[in-house]
Design a protein around this motif. Structure first.
Motif, PDB file in Angstrom:
ATOM      1  N   ASN A 155       0.825  -1.200   0.000  1.00 44.14           N
ATOM      2  CA  ASN A 155       0.000   0.000   0.000  1.00 44.14           C
ATOM      3  C   ASN A 155       0.863   1.254   0.000  1.00 44.14           C
ATOM      4  OD1 ASN A 155      -2.599   1.652   0.827  1.00 44.14           O
ATOM      5  ND2 ASN A 155      -1.032   2.132   2.346  1.00 44.14           N
ATOM      6  N   HIS A 161      -3.196   4.669  -5.848  1.00 43.80           N
ATOM      7  CA  HIS A 161      -4.327   4.786  -4.932  1.00 43.80           C
ATOM      8  C   HIS A 161      -4.477   6.188  -4.349  1.00 43.80           C
ATOM      9  CE1 HIS A 161      -1.449   4.610  -1.568  1.00 43.80           C
ATOM     10  NE2 HIS A 161      -2.451   4.922  -0.760  1.00 43.80           N
ATOM     11  N   ALA A 162      -3.426   6.999  -4.446  1.00 52.41           N
ATOM     12  CA  ALA A 162      -3.438   8.308  -3.794  1.00 52.41           C
ATOM     13  C   ALA A 162      -4.570   9.201  -4.304  1.00 52.41           C
ATOM     14  CB  ALA A 162      -2.089   8.993  -4.003  1.00 52.41           C
ATOM     15  N   PHE A 164      -7.478   8.483  -4.939  1.00 55.33           N
ATOM     16  CA  PHE A 164      -8.798   8.072  -4.457  1.00 55.33           C
ATOM     17  C   PHE A 164      -8.871   7.963  -2.935  1.00 55.33           C
ATOM     18  CE2 PHE A 164      -8.142   6.591  -8.732  1.00 55.33           C
ATOM     19  CZ  PHE A 164      -9.292   7.013  -9.376  1.00 55.33           C
ATOM     20  N   VAL A 165      -7.746   7.695  -2.291  1.00 54.54           N
ATOM     21  CA  VAL A 165      -7.738   7.482  -0.841  1.00 54.54           C
ATOM     22  C   VAL A 165      -7.284   8.721  -0.077  1.00 54.54           C
ATOM     23  CG1 VAL A 165      -6.789   6.046   1.022  1.00 54.54           C
ATOM     24  CG2 VAL A 165      -7.333   5.025  -1.193  1.00 54.54           C
ATOM     25  N   HIS A 166      -6.373   9.497  -0.674  1.00 50.96           N
ATOM     26  CA  HIS A 166      -5.778  10.646   0.021  1.00 50.96           C
ATOM     27  C   HIS A 166      -6.099  11.949  -0.711  1.00 50.96           C
ATOM     28  CE1 HIS A 166      -3.626   7.663   2.311  1.00 50.96           C
ATOM     29  NE2 HIS A 166      -2.961   7.239   1.250  1.00 50.96           N
ATOM     30  N   GLU A 288      -6.270   6.852   6.773  1.00 47.83           N
ATOM     31  CA  GLU A 288      -6.946   6.684   5.478  1.00 47.83           C
ATOM     32  C   GLU A 288      -6.515   5.377   4.818  1.00 47.83           C
ATOM     33  OE1 GLU A 288      -7.361  11.465   4.370  1.00 47.83           O
ATOM     34  OE2 GLU A 288      -5.674  10.274   3.609  1.00 47.83           O
ATOM     35  N   ASP A 289      -5.221   5.081   4.891  1.00 52.36           N
ATOM     36  CA  ASP A 289      -4.721   3.823   4.327  1.00 52.36           C
ATOM     37  C   ASP A 289      -5.282   2.617   5.068  1.00 52.36           C
ATOM     38  OD1 ASP A 289      -3.138   4.660   2.177  1.00 52.36           O
ATOM     39  OD2 ASP A 289      -1.463   5.153   3.496  1.00 52.36           O
ATOM     40  N   ARG A 291      -8.036   2.131   6.651  1.00 49.87           N
ATOM     41  CA  ARG A 291      -9.434   1.806   6.345  1.00 49.87           C
ATOM     42  C   ARG A 291      -9.530   0.933   5.094  1.00 49.87           C
ATOM     43  NH1 ARG A 291     -10.517   7.131   8.339  1.00 49.87           N
ATOM     44  NH2 ARG A 291     -10.262   8.052   6.268  1.00 49.87           N
ATOM     45  N   ILE A 292      -8.625   1.138   4.146  1.00 51.84           N
ATOM     46  CA  ILE A 292      -8.631   0.351   2.923  1.00 51.84           C
ATOM     47  C   ILE A 292      -7.931  -0.986   3.110  1.00 51.84           C
ATOM     48  CG2 ILE A 292      -7.850   0.263   0.532  1.00 51.84           C
ATOM     49  CD1 ILE A 292     -10.103   2.253   0.987  1.00 51.84           C
TER      50      ILE A 292
END
Length: 406
Positions: A155, A161-162, A164-166, A288-289, A291-292
């Protein structure tokens, strides 16, 4: 969980005048400081009746940890030096010893080598040149994940992923514009350079952080993985002379828990007044990470890509997966969890230490059984298939300028 690597067991400031209990690779350890101030690390179990050494104390000479059950004393090499019930003239047999693991203190962290490799064969502890450098302002942080360490590492190096997640790192709308510019891959570490177009920063007194960069300004991000310590290092070039470096050592407490020992460094706004906001943003990113990652399925990192779809933006993560698979299939360093659990509660299993290897080579027996590992694969077909899949990801360069260095 993989043996024969360095892992961070604890913060240096935590270990003072009393023994400290910690856990790495599912094994309880005891840390204590001797008279010279050096940290020693032993398997946290007494040979006699299984007492927890961490529940004891350091003796008056400060060269041994004392078991609270019957007072047996163990030095920093794991050798039992005293058995009170047997009298002062009793000679302790050489076989009376527990596994002791090499220790290094760096970056305010206690690094423990969990394995039996000779010193010259060990992968090195990753460098962190920003630590102690007055040109950088550093902040420590810690976070515990309910997730496998390999998932956490992957991750951390996944730039896609940044968006969408951050929210601080990207827009979903700019995800197609981000790209990997370069990938450098070695035996135990890898590094890449990515070009991203993140939002304008927010916050700070009178909103000063918005002056750091314009909205969707081209930004270079350099993620890196290291097998020793399961380290993730990310450098973000905000503007000329302004960089942020995040260094995370991700320790597998057990197969279900990962403890992250982190440092965040900045080369700008180095006054203490800005620390609180920086720390809050770092913790926010970790949350945030989490949670995924904690909700990911399957729980463990897949062994191959056969039941998982990957695309070109995954190629840097794939270099980590491939290096990790080589430790499992070629070296046989992965703990056999099923076999370990079949013994649970009936016998003590400890990760073999360098002294245990020396004893075995000299024909000497060890009291505790070694933690079982999965044997190397003679014909690693899964690894070969995985390498082929990775090559497929890394050779499609029609729309990018990446290069692969092996």
């Amino acid at each position: 969980m993989i043996i024969n690597l360095w892992y961070v067991a604890e913060w240096s400031e935590t270990v003072k005048d009393k023994p400290v209990k910690t856990k790495v690779l599912g094994q309880d350890l005891v840390l204590f400081r001797d008279l010279t101030g050096k940290v020693q690390c032993l398997a946290n179990v007494c040979l006699h009746r299984g007492g927890s050494l961490a529940g004891g104390w350091v003796n008056e000479k400060r060269d041994c940890v004392v078991c609270p059950y019957h007072g047996w004393e163990y030095d920093g090499k794991g050798k039992c030096q005293k058995i009170p019930s047997e009298g002062k003239d009793f000679t302790v047999p050489p076989r009376f010893r527990v596994d002791a693991y090499p220790v290094e203190e760096r970056y305010g962290m206690i690094w423990v080598f969990m394995g039996d490799l000779p010193e010259e064969e060990r992968y090195p502890i990753p460098d962190l040149p920003q630590y102690g450098d007055p040109e950088w302002r550093g902040l420590p942080a810690e976070y515990t994940w309910n997730a496998e360490a390999a998932r956490v590492v992957e991750n951390g190096i996944d730039i896609a992923h940044a968006s969408f997640v951050h929210p601080v790192f990207g827009y979903p709308s700019t995800a197609p514009d981000n790209y990997i510019d370069n990938v450098e891959k070695h035996e135990w570490w890898g590094r890449s350079t990515n070009v991203m177009f993140p939002p304008q920063l927010k916050g700070g007194f009178l909103g000063w952080r918005k002056l750091i960069r314009k909205d969707k300004q081209e930004t270079r991000v350099h993620p890196e993985w290291q097998l020793p310590g399961m380290v993730v290092r990310i450098q973000i070039d905000l503007r000329p002379g302004w960089q942020i470096v995040m260094f995370d050592a991700n320790t597998p407490v057990d197969e279900h828990t990962t403890r992250t020992f982190a440092w965040q460094f900045r080369s700008f706004m180095k006054f203490k007044i800005f620390d609180k906001g920086s720390h809050k943003r770092l913790v926010t990113i970790l949350e945030e990470d989490a949670r995924i990652v904690e909700a990911a399925n399957p729980y463990y990192l897949p062994e191959t890509l056969a039941n998982e779809v990957s695309v070109k933006s995954d190629k840097f993560m794939s270099t980590f997966r491939m290096a990790r698979r080589k430790l499992i299939e070629e070296k046989g360093w992965h703990i056999d969890l099923d076999k370990r659990d079949s013994f649970k509660g009936r016998t003590v299993l400890t990760v073999p230490s360098p002294a245990r290897r020396e004893a075995r080579e000299n024909g000497q027996k060890w009291v505790f059984d070694a933690m079982p590992t999965i044997p190397p694969v003679k014909e690693p077909q899964a690894l070969k298939a995985f390498e082929k899949e990775v090559v497929g990801l890394t050779t499609d360069s029609a729309n990018s300028n990446e290069s692969i260095v092996d």
